[in-house]
Design an enzyme around this catalytic site. Structure first.
Site, PDB file in Angstrom:
ATOM      1  N   GLU A   1      -2.180   6.498  53.835  1.00  0.00           N
ATOM      2  CA  GLU A   1      -3.589   6.119  53.944  1.00  0.00           C
ATOM      3  C   GLU A   1      -3.913   4.942  53.017  1.00  0.00           C
ATOM      4  O   GLU A   1      -4.635   4.018  53.400  1.00  0.00           O
ATOM      5  CB  GLU A   1      -4.478   7.314  53.599  1.00  0.00           C
ATOM      6  CG  GLU A   1      -5.970   6.996  53.545  1.00  0.00           C
ATOM      7  CD  GLU A   1      -6.757   8.002  52.733  1.00  0.00           C
ATOM      8  OE1 GLU A   1      -7.696   7.600  52.016  1.00  0.00           O
ATOM      9  OE2 GLU A   1      -6.422   9.208  52.805  1.00  0.00           O
ATOM     10  N   HIS A   2      -3.373   4.974  51.803  1.00  0.00           N
ATOM     11  CA  HIS A   2      -3.653   3.924  50.825  1.00  0.00           C
ATOM     12  C   HIS A   2      -3.002   2.592  51.210  1.00  0.00           C
ATOM     13  O   HIS A   2      -3.650   1.543  51.161  1.00  0.00           O
ATOM     14  CB  HIS A   2      -3.173   4.354  49.445  1.00  0.00           C
ATOM     15  CG  HIS A   2      -4.117   5.265  48.730  1.00  0.00           C
ATOM     16  ND1 HIS A   2      -4.820   4.899  47.616  1.00  0.00           N
ATOM     17  CD2 HIS A   2      -4.497   6.542  48.996  1.00  0.00           C
ATOM     18  CE1 HIS A   2      -5.575   5.891  47.210  1.00  0.00           C
ATOM     19  NE2 HIS A   2      -5.395   6.917  48.028  1.00  0.00           N
TER      20      HIS A   2
END
Length: 472
Positions: free
Chosen positions: A75-76
């Site tokens: 996600e990051h």
């Protein structure tokens, strides 16, 4: 083949001529591409913006003990550049459409979405598809994000409520996917490499695990066209994946047909803290369970309460009235958390009167027992009104509607409309609540998570005995 839902007038869309499978609910329209990729949308009259995004049928529950935290890492780094866009170029393109891009990961799914103007929807979908399909996954990118990941972990530890619920899941579902945190243990955060992330992405970003969702000022036909352009070439899972099925990792050491709830406890005593934070739960119901709304209503009968509320003395919940009168708690909230195949049902409370912790737990479980024997229709009607307000009125924005559509489809295979919710809640009776409580509460094992000055929390068996006390 074209399949359409009943209970409404039907028109055959042009998608029928493109070998797509299309459904139109009262509001939510869904279309499935030949490769299994799903498109779902809901037009909101009067909306000036559109929320579009991709929901992924994979979250931290799909990990094992050794790669736990990988979904959160992905996600990051999804925002750190792609194979064709540097991080700077990606940010510039996001800014060019004026969109608000967001992402999150939870236990069972992940989401990457944005709010934009209607005319910017095509570019927004293209950006999200590039981020998901062509993420730049390398050790240097991950290493550059490591400090941010560690800061995120520290922030979660400072959130005492989140800490208590993380430990509640960990003790209730020991050494299972639902018992692991989204961020993962610190050892994993500092050791995850491109190998783990690449392997996770190769299993998660598959056509039949993704849903392109649109809500607000959107057109379903346009989204289908965009999906064909950007996702039609994406391969499906082998074997094929189906929404609403178990999310556990195939590499997890503990494989069960459904998670095993373990009656147990975890206590993190810290007498320097001014407030105790405690959660007690039994095994709950799944999102697709026929008892889903009954469990929600049962939790609402117990209710929520805060000493800070201006109506603290006048709420309908009997436990709230007792808490206001006795002043033995700062707050409490009942919950019914549901997942694909199980859940947690219980109460979370805070108190700074540490010598009365046992009073709070005792009277809370006493009210639980009353659900099995003497809950009234008046109590149930009050609770039903609260549940309907919470479940329906919470859909007050395009972002909220998009999230509800995405999570509903990946977790259960379909979107439940507001009208269906209202009808289902309205059907719940006091007899159903009693039957549910007799089956799921009376003399059932409990999981306990406690943090802070908790010396006054009596031993597990003493609290467990309150689950079968039927008279006082």
């Amino acid at each position: 083949m074209l399949r359409l839902t009943a209970r409404q007038s039907k028109t055959i869309s042009s998608v029928a001529r493109r070998n797509l499978v299309s459904f139109s609910g009262a509001k939510t329209k869904t279309t499935t591409l030949p490769n299994g990729f799903t498109v779902a949308s809901e037009t909101i009259p009067g909306a000036s913006t559109a929320t579009v995004g991709v929901w992924v049928d994979s979250g931290s529950r799909a990990e094992n003990a050794y790669n736990n935290g990988t979904a959160n890492v992905f996600e990051h780094i999804a925002f750190k550049g792609t194979q064709s866009r540097s991080q700077q170029k990606l940010i510039q393109d996001i800014e060019a459409v004026g969109g608000e891009f967001s992402a999150y990961t939870n236990l069972e799914n992940s989401a990457f979405y944005a709010k934009s103007l209607k005319e910017d929807v095509p570019k927004t979908v293209e950006l999200i598809s590039d981020m998901l399909k062509n993420t730049k996954i390398d050790n240097s990118t991950i290493e550059a994000e490591r400090s941010s990941l560690l800061a995120q972990a520290e922030a979660v530890e400072a959130n005492y409520k989140q800490t208590v619920f993380d430990h509640l899941h960990a003790t209730a579902f020991q050494q299972q996917g639902l018992g692991r945190t989204i961020i993962g243990p610190a050892d994993n955060v500092v050791s995850i490499t491109e190998t783990e992330v690449s392997k996770y992405v190769s299993g998660a970003i598959k056509a039949d695990k993704l849903v392109l969702v649109g809500a607000g000022n959107v057109e379903h036909e346009q989204l289908v066209t965009l999906a064909q352009k950007h996702f039609a070439g994406l391969p499906a899972s082998t074997p094929a994946s189906q929404f609403g099925t178990t999310k556990a990792s195939s590499e997890d050491a503990n494989q069960y047909k459904k998670p095993v709830f373990i009656g147990s406890e975890v206590r993190l005593r810290d007498d320097t803290m001014p407030v105790a934070y405690i959660a007690i739960a039994v095994e709950g119901v799944s999102k697709s369970s026929p008892d889903y709304f009954t469990a929600q209503v049962a939790a609402a009968v117990i209710g929520n309460w805060s000493a800070k509320s201006s109506s603290a003395l006048f709420q309908g919940s009997k436990l709230a009235a007792l808490a206001a009168q006795e002043k033995f708690a700062l707050s409490f909230e009942s919950f019914s958390k549901s997942y694909t195949d199980t859940g947690l049902w219980g109460i979370y409370f805070t108190t700074n009167v540490v010598d009365r912790i046992d009073d709070v737990s005792h009277f809370a479980l006493k009210e639980w027992n009353k659900l099995s024997t003497s809950v009234s229709q008046a109590d149930v009607e009050r609770a039903k009104a609260a549940v309907k307000a919470q479940l329906i009125l919470s859909l007050d924005s395009a972002d909220a509607v998009a999230k509800d559509i995405g999570e509903s489809i990946v977790n259960t295979g379909r979107r439940v409309t507001a009208e269906e919710i209202e009808r289902s809640v309205e059907k719940v009776t006091d007899a159903q609540v009693r039957a549910w409580a007799q089956k799921n509460l009376y003399d059932q094992d409990i999981a306990i998570s406690a943090l802070g000055p908790i010396e006054g929390l009596l031993d597990y068996l003493r609290i467990r005995n309150d689950m079968s006390m039927m008279r006082w």
